[in-house]
Design an enzyme around this catalytic site. Structure first.
Site, PDB file in Angstrom:
ATOM      1  N   GLU A  46      51.834  -0.632  26.618  1.00  0.00           N
ATOM      2  CA  GLU A  46      52.621  -0.257  27.797  1.00  0.00           C
ATOM      3  C   GLU A  46      51.804  -0.418  29.076  1.00  0.00           C
ATOM      4  OE1 GLU A  46      53.791   2.768  24.513  1.00  0.00           O
ATOM      5  OE2 GLU A  46      52.113   1.446  25.023  1.00  0.00           O
ATOM      6  N   CYS A  69      52.648   6.982  23.323  1.00  0.00           N
ATOM      7  CA  CYS A  69      51.813   8.160  23.033  1.00  0.00           C
ATOM      8  C   CYS A  69      51.967   9.198  24.145  1.00  0.00           C
ATOM      9  CB  CYS A  69      50.351   7.749  22.862  1.00  0.00           C
ATOM     10  SG  CYS A  69      49.590   7.080  24.366  1.00  0.00           S
ATOM     11  N   THR A 155      39.110 -13.104 -13.951  1.00  0.00           N
ATOM     12  CA  THR A 155      38.495 -13.071 -12.629  1.00  0.00           C
ATOM     13  C   THR A 155      37.107 -13.707 -12.576  1.00  0.00           C
ATOM     14  OG1 THR A 155      37.524 -10.890 -13.045  1.00  0.00           O
ATOM     15  CG2 THR A 155      39.728 -10.948 -12.060  1.00  0.00           C
ATOM     16  N   SER A 162      31.847 -16.662 -10.863  1.00  0.00           N
ATOM     17  CA  SER A 162      33.229 -16.647 -10.383  1.00  0.00           C
ATOM     18  C   SER A 162      33.466 -17.551  -9.175  1.00  0.00           C
ATOM     19  CB  SER A 162      33.626 -15.217 -10.000  1.00  0.00           C
ATOM     20  OG  SER A 162      32.811 -14.732  -8.939  1.00  0.00           O
ATOM     21  N   TRP A 164      33.941 -21.156  -7.474  1.00  0.00           N
ATOM     22  CA  TRP A 164      35.092 -20.504  -6.877  1.00  0.00           C
ATOM     23  C   TRP A 164      36.295 -20.703  -7.791  1.00  0.00           C
ATOM     24  CZ3 TRP A 164      34.020 -17.433  -2.961  1.00  0.00           C
ATOM     25  CH2 TRP A 164      32.935 -17.713  -2.157  1.00  0.00           C
ATOM     26  N   ARG A 178      40.410  -9.327   5.288  1.00  0.00           N
ATOM     27  CA  ARG A 178      39.229  -8.534   5.649  1.00  0.00           C
ATOM     28  C   ARG A 178      39.288  -8.121   7.115  1.00  0.00           C
ATOM     29  NH1 ARG A 178      34.343 -12.166   2.921  1.00  0.00           N
ATOM     30  NH2 ARG A 178      34.671 -11.525   0.744  1.00  0.00           N
ATOM     31  N   GLU A 298      37.404  -5.034  -2.932  1.00  0.00           N
ATOM     32  CA  GLU A 298      36.910  -6.309  -3.461  1.00  0.00           C
ATOM     33  C   GLU A 298      35.889  -5.963  -4.531  1.00  0.00           C
ATOM     34  OE1 GLU A 298      36.556  -9.895  -1.116  1.00  0.00           O
ATOM     35  OE2 GLU A 298      36.542  -8.638   0.672  1.00  0.00           O
ATOM     36  N   GLY A 300      35.153  -5.403  -9.169  1.00  0.00           N
ATOM     37  CA  GLY A 300      35.382  -5.883 -10.523  1.00  0.00           C
ATOM     38  C   GLY A 300      36.432  -5.085 -11.275  1.00  0.00           C
TER      39      GLY A 300
END
Length: 365
Positions: A46, A69, A155, A162, A164, A178, A298, A300
């Protein structure tokens, strides 16, 4: 309001912990000024629009995606600025769930003689700030788990290799996720295995469609490592980045703590669960208190499995590659289920092609 929503989306990379808001000022059926939320501590949507409109704002209609607000925070209340500018009417997308504002901004404008209309395009306006909405209403951030998998749901290879699984386009979208998040969370096992930096890189963000203007305001998210015994090496790549690092631990080893703090990490003791590991609910409560709206996982199979089993995951973003890694490769989740009655169901929100891969957005039922 649809135009105001487009403006609000421009703020999604830089507004947090504030919501991303768009504002249009309209007079005689013509848009006279536009604004969207600037980085925290700077002007709200605003205020940006009012500054551009100047004296023309008097007698105009303001279209705002979120209720203005009504409290003093890092900046003065927008409701007061709109009243002082002399607008005639306010059209809002949805109510602000922040207890310091919720309904009060609209009431203040109405009491000042300004016609208030809305909500308008409410589902879209709420969805745009779903993470902020959740934190305001529950104190818990919106938790998203990002997973890169093969067609057979793996994975990584059994060795942990891993890189890519997915292609460059999918990886660029991960960097965008991210940048949209307030915090990235991983476990010490993933850090020791992969030595990740856990940052959003400029090249990947540009590939994901981020503009040069947006890029100037992108802030790196807080990186969080769950490290019960403080095994994080002081030379780990995650400690070499110009971004904040929080290590959550159950260890009382003062020497290791001091070494990590000297290397640039903030080390915080966290309540342990019955297995001597940081309590995940307490972790999310802590991040909520630190004003983290969206938290991205991110990690396992073990950490993801615990989060899913404890019903702490809100969304899954799965990038699936057209490849097979085989039966001894690592699974998505460590979930030792025995019967069909124990299965955990997901609701699929969308499936889309990303380069040679597929993106699946889902929610636990």
């Amino acid at each position: 309001m649809a135009q105001a929503l487009k403006l609000a989306r421009l703020a999604c990379l830089n507004s947090h912990p504030n919501p991303a808001v768009g504002c249009l000022l309209v007079r005689h059926n013509k848009v006279i000024a536009k604004g969207y939320t600037q980085p925290a501590g700077q002007a709200h949507a605003e205020i940006m629009a009012l500054r551009k409109a100047g004296k023309q704002a008097r007698g105009s209609t303001a279209y705002v995606t979120l209720e203005p607000c009504n409290h003093h925070g890092r900046t003065p209340p927008c409701s007061e600025a709109l009243i002082n500018a002399g607008i005639n009417r306010l059209v809002y997308g949805c109510v602000d769930p922040n207890p310091l504002t919720s309904g009060q901004g609209l009431m203040r404008l109405s009491e000042a003689g300004i016609k208030v209309s809305g909500p308008l395009l409410e589902p879209q306006c709420r969805q745009l700030n779903s993470a902020f909405m959740q934190r305001m209403q529950t104190g818990k951030p919106l938790v998203i788990s990002k997973l890169a998998i093969s067609l057979d749901g793996r994975t990584a290879m059994a060795s942990g290799e891993s890189q890519w699984i997915t292609g460059a386009e999918a990886r660029a979208q991960v960097h965008l996720l991210r940048a949209q998040s307030c915090a990235l969370v991983t476990g010490i096992g993933s850090v020791l295995q992969d030595n990740p930096a856990m940052i959003a890189t400029t090249s990947a963000l540009l590939q994901a469609g981020v503009t040069e203007t947006q890029l100037r305001h992108v802030r790196q998210p807080l990186r969080v490592v769950l490290d019960s015994q403080l095994r994080l090496p002081t030379r780990a790549k995650i400690l070499q980045q110009p971004a904040s690092l929080l290590v959550l631990t159950c260890s009382t080893d003062k020497q290791r703590r001091q070494a990590l703090e000297k290397a640039g990490a903030e080390v915080v003791p966290l309540v342990a669960n019955r297995y001597g590991q940081p309590d995940l609910k307490m972790m999310l409560k802590l991040l909520g208190k630190r004003q983290c709206n969206q938290v991205m996982i991110e990690a396992g199979a073990r950490l993801n499995g615990k989060l899913l089993k404890q019903q702490l995951l809100d969304q899954l973003v799965i990038f699936m590659a057209p490849a097979l890694l085989g039966s001894i490769a690592r699974p998505m989740f460590d979930l030792p289920l025995d019967t069909m009655s124990e299965q955990l169901n997901l609701h699929i929100d969308s499936i889309s092609a990303v380069g040679k891969d597929w993106r699946i957005d889902a929610r636990p039922v």
